[in-house]
Design an enzyme around this catalytic site. Structure first.
Site, mmCIF file in Angstrom:
data_model
loop_
_atom_site.group_PDB
_atom_site.id
_atom_site.type_symbol
_atom_site.label_atom_id
_atom_site.label_comp_id
_atom_site.label_asym_id
_atom_site.label_seq_id
_atom_site.Cartn_x
_atom_site.Cartn_y
_atom_site.Cartn_z
ATOM 1 N N GLY A 11 -43.945 -26.049 -15.743
ATOM 2 C CA GLY A 11 -44.537 -25.685 -14.028
ATOM 3 C C GLY A 11 -45.696 -25.516 -13.869
ATOM 4 N N PHE A 334 -50.954 -32.319 -16.151
ATOM 5 C CA PHE A 334 -51.293 -31.878 -15.082
ATOM 6 C C PHE A 334 -50.208 -31.044 -13.988
ATOM 7 C CE2 PHE A 334 -55.569 -34.579 -15.454
ATOM 8 C CZ PHE A 334 -55.635 -33.890 -16.138
ATOM 9 N N GLU A 335 -50.396 -30.138 -13.852
ATOM 10 C CA GLU A 335 -49.903 -29.206 -13.004
ATOM 11 C C GLU A 335 -50.558 -29.095 -11.586
ATOM 12 O OE1 GLU A 335 -47.455 -26.272 -14.453
ATOM 13 O OE2 GLU A 335 -47.038 -28.049 -16.283
ATOM 14 N N ASN A 336 -49.703 -28.371 -10.750
ATOM 15 C CA ASN A 336 -50.162 -27.069 -9.489
ATOM 16 C C ASN A 336 -50.508 -28.403 -8.387
ATOM 17 O OD1 ASN A 336 -50.289 -25.934 -7.644
ATOM 18 N ND2 ASN A 336 -51.289 -23.982 -8.838
#
Length: 548
Positions: A11, A334-336
Site C-alpha cells: 500500500g 502507484f501509491e501515496n
C-alpha cells in the site's frame, strides 16, 4: 494524509516486512466516508436568527451525549480548549476514532462548522460534502472550519470529527455548527438509500488476454530489497505463479519521471543471484509460459508525471528496463501521492489533471511500442478505486481528499489495453459496496462486495448519469496478503474459497447479493511470493486446490 501501518502491506507507504518497505493503506480506506453509525439527530425549527445546531459540542456535560462515536472515545478533563471537558478520540487499525452528529437543516442554506482540535491528522467535515484536516497542530489546539450550503431538497446533515487509522489519539473541543435556526433533540432517523440495480454498460468485448491461463495466480517478488520474508531467487519461484511482478521500479525524484530498477545488493541480500543468472531465469520462466513484469511504484516509488518531459522520461527509462531484462510488460503500482485529481477535474472519462493525462499517454506509448503482447496490470488500493462510488476527487465543495477514485480515469482510458486489475483488498478501511453498506476487510464479504463493484460497474460519486463501466471478468483478480505477516486484512483459505464460490458460481455468498456470477474471473494476486514461501506456500497451494 497518513497511512495505516501494517506488518508488510502492499500500500501507500512502504512494503512491509521490512521497516523501510511497508505497504500501508493510504486510506485506502474510508478517509471521507464518515462514520459507519448515524449520529444523534437534532431537529431544528429554522428561523431568521443564527443558532447553534449541535448538542454538547463543548462536551461540558462530561459525556458524549448527542454524539455517536467509534469505540474508545471519551469526554476527558484537564485537556480542554475551554471549560473543563473535551473529546478524546482514539483511532485504531480499523477505525478513525470518529464522532458524528446528525442535525436537521434547511434546504439551500449556508452553514459553518468549526472546532478546536489538538493532534495529528485530525479531520472535520460534513458527510457527503466538504471537509478539512490538519497534518499536525503542533503543541496545542488549532482551529478547523468549513462552510457548506445545503442542497435544494436536503433536510439533514451529518457532521463529524475524526483522526486517522493507526494514528495517536486526538482532542477536539468547542465544536460548533452555526446557521439560521435553533432546535431541540429528537430521536435518530436513517435517511433512505437506493442501491443501483442495473449494470451501466457492457465490459470490453475483446480484452487482452496476455496469453494467460483461464485462472491465473499473480505475485510480487521482492527484487530490489530484503525484509523478514527472506530473498527468493527468481529461478526458485514455483511454477504455480503465472505473473511475477518484480518489485520495484522506483524514482529518485517523484516528478522526474525517470524510473530505475536496482537489484538487491549482496550486502542486503547475501543469496542474490548474478545478473546473468537473473536474466536466464527470466527467459526460463517465459519459456514455461509465465509473464515477468516490472512493477513500478510501491510505497517508496512515488511517481508524478506532472509534465510532458516527465512523461517522456518515464517512457524512455521504462523501455530501457524492459529491453535490458527482456520483460513482458509493466504493473502500475502507484501509491501515496502519485495519483490525485486537481480541483475541478470531475469527469473520469475526460480527465484534465496533468499527472493523470500524462500517465495514460505514457502507458499508451509503451503499448504502441511493444504491441499486442505487452502485458499491463494495475494494483491500486480500494481508496483509489471503489471509494469513487462515494467520493471523487476534491468533490463539489473542494474539500475531499483529491486521491478519492483517482485511479478510475486511468483504468477507464486503458480498459481496452488492460490485461488485469487486481485491487488490493487489504490494508483498507471499511468501504461502501453497491448495497450501500460498509464492508470490512479480512473475510469473504469484503472481497465479494469489492469485486462485485468492478464486475458490475458503479455510479461515480453516486451520480447515476456518470457510470464507471464494468470490466470483463478476465480483467479482474482479487488482491490479498499471502499471510498474516504480509499485511492487514489477511483472509483465511476457507474465506477465500467462499468469495470465489460466490463470485464464480453465485453460491455460498452469505448476506451479500452479487449482481451476477462470473466463472471467468481471472484469479488472485498476492503480496507477496516471498511471504507465501515464508509461510510454506499456503496461499498458492490453496489457489491450486481451488482451480485445479
Amino acid at each position: 494524509m497518513p497511512t495505516a501501518t501494517a506488518p508488510d502491506p502492499h500500500g501507500p507507504t512502504v512494503r512491509t516486512g521490512s521497516p523501510t518497505r511497508r505497504r500501508a493503506l493510504a486510506a485506502a480506506a474510508t478517509a471521507l466516508a464518515g462514520a459507519l453509525a448515524v449520529g444523534g439527530m437534532v431537529a431544528l425549527a429554522p428561523s431568521a436568527s443564527a443558532g447553534e445546531f449541535l448538542t454538547n459540542g463543548d462536551f461540558e456535560s462530561g459525556t458524549l451525549s448527542g454524539w455517536t462515536c467509534d469505540a474508545g472515545a471519551q469526554a476527558v478533563t484537564g485537556q480542554a480548549h475551554s471549560g473543563s471537558y473535551a473529546l478524546k478520540g482514539t483511532p485504531s487499525a480499523s477505525a478513525t476514532g470518529q464522532c458524528a452528529q446528525t442535525v436537521t437543516v434547511a434546504p439551500n442554506t449556508a452553514y459553518t462548522l468549526s472546532a478546536q482540535v489538538d493532534g495529528s491528522y485530525v479531520y472535520l467535515g460534513v458527510d457527503g460534502g466538504t471537509s478539512t484536516w490538519t497534518a499536525s497542530t503542533g503543541a496545542g489546539y488549532a482551529p478547523l472550519s468549513v462552510s457548506f450550503t445545503t442542497g435544494a431538497t436536503q433536510t439533514t446533515a451529518k457532521v463529524y470529527v475524526h483522526g486517522w487509522y493507526g494514528e495517536p489519539s486526538y482532542l477536539a473541543d468547542d465544536i460548533s455548527l452555526q446557521g439560521p435556526g435553533s432546535g431541540t433533540t429528537t430521536p435518530p432517523t436513517t435517511p433512505p438509500t437506493t442501491p443501483p440495480t442495473t449494470p451501466p454498460t457492457t465490459p470490453p468485448t475483446s480484452p487482452p488476454s496476455g496469453d494467460l491461463p483461464t485462472h491465473a495466480l499473480v505475485g510480487y517478488l521482492h527484487e530490489t530489497f530484503a525484509n523478514g520474508s527472506g530473498y527468493t531467487k527468481l529461478a526458485d519461484v514455483p511454477d504455480d505463479w503465472n505473473i511475477i511482478d518484480l518489485a520495484f521500479g522506483e524514482t529518485d525524484s517523484p516528478t522526474s519521471g525517470t524510473i530505475h530498477f536496482t537489484r538487491c545488493s549482496v550486502s542486503e541480500c547475501p543469496s542474490v543471484e548474478s545478473d546473468a543468472d537473473f536474466k536466464a531465469a527470466i527467459k526460463a520462466k517465459q519459456a514455461a509460459g509465465k509473464k515477468v513484469l516490472l512493477s513500478i511504484g510501491g510505497a517508496n516509488g512515488e511517481v508524478q508525471l506532472t509534465t510532458t518531459a516527465a512523461r517522456d522520461a518515464f517512457v524512455s527509462s521504462v523501455s530501457s528496463i524492459i529491453d535490458q531484462w527482456g520483460l513482458d510488460g509493466v504493473d502500475i503500482d502507484f501509491e501515496n501521492q502519485s495519483l490525485s485529481l486537481n480541483t475541478g477535474d470531475t469527469d473520469f472519462k475526460n480527465p484534465t489533471t496533468p499527472a493523470i493525462v500524462n500517465l495514460i499517454a505514457a502507458i499508451k506509448s509503451l503499448k504502441a511500442k511493444y504491441g499486442s503482447g505487452f502485458v499491463l496490470t494495475m494494483a491500486p488500493e480500494t481508496f483509489f478505486v471503489q471509494m469513487g462510488y462515494q467520493y471523487y476527487g476534491t468533490g463539489p465543495f473542494g474539500g475531499q481528499d483529491p486521491r478519492c477514485g483517482a485511479y478510475l480515469p486511468v483504468i477507464y482510458a486503458l480498459r481496452d489495453d488492460l490485461t488485469l486489475l487486481t485491487v488490493q483488498d487489504y490494508n483498507s478501511g471499511p468501504i461502501m459496496g453497491l448495497d450501500n453498506q460498509y464492508h470490512t476487510m479480512g473475510g469473504a464479504d469484503f472481497h465479494i462486495a469489492m469485486t462485485d463493484m468492478l464486475l458490475t460497474g458503479f455510479p461515480v460519486a453516486g451520480n447515476t448519469s456518470n457510470m464507471f463501466p464494468a470490466l470483463a471478468p478476465s480483467q479482474v483478480g482479487i488482491g490479498l496478503p499471502a499471510s498474516v505477516n504480509a499485511g492487514n486484512g489477511y483472509t483465511s483459505p476457507d474465506q477465500v474459497d467462499q468469495a470465489l464460490d460466490c463470485l464464480t458460481k453465485k453460491t455460498n455468498c452469505g448476506s451479500y447479493t452479487t449482481h451476477g456470477s462470473w466463472p471467468g474471473l481471472r484469479g488472485l494476486m498476492t503480496w507477496s511470493i516471498n511471504w507465501d514461501g515464508y509461510s510454506g506456500w499456503a496461499f498458492s497451494h490453496n489457489f491450486d486446490s481451488y482451480f485445479g
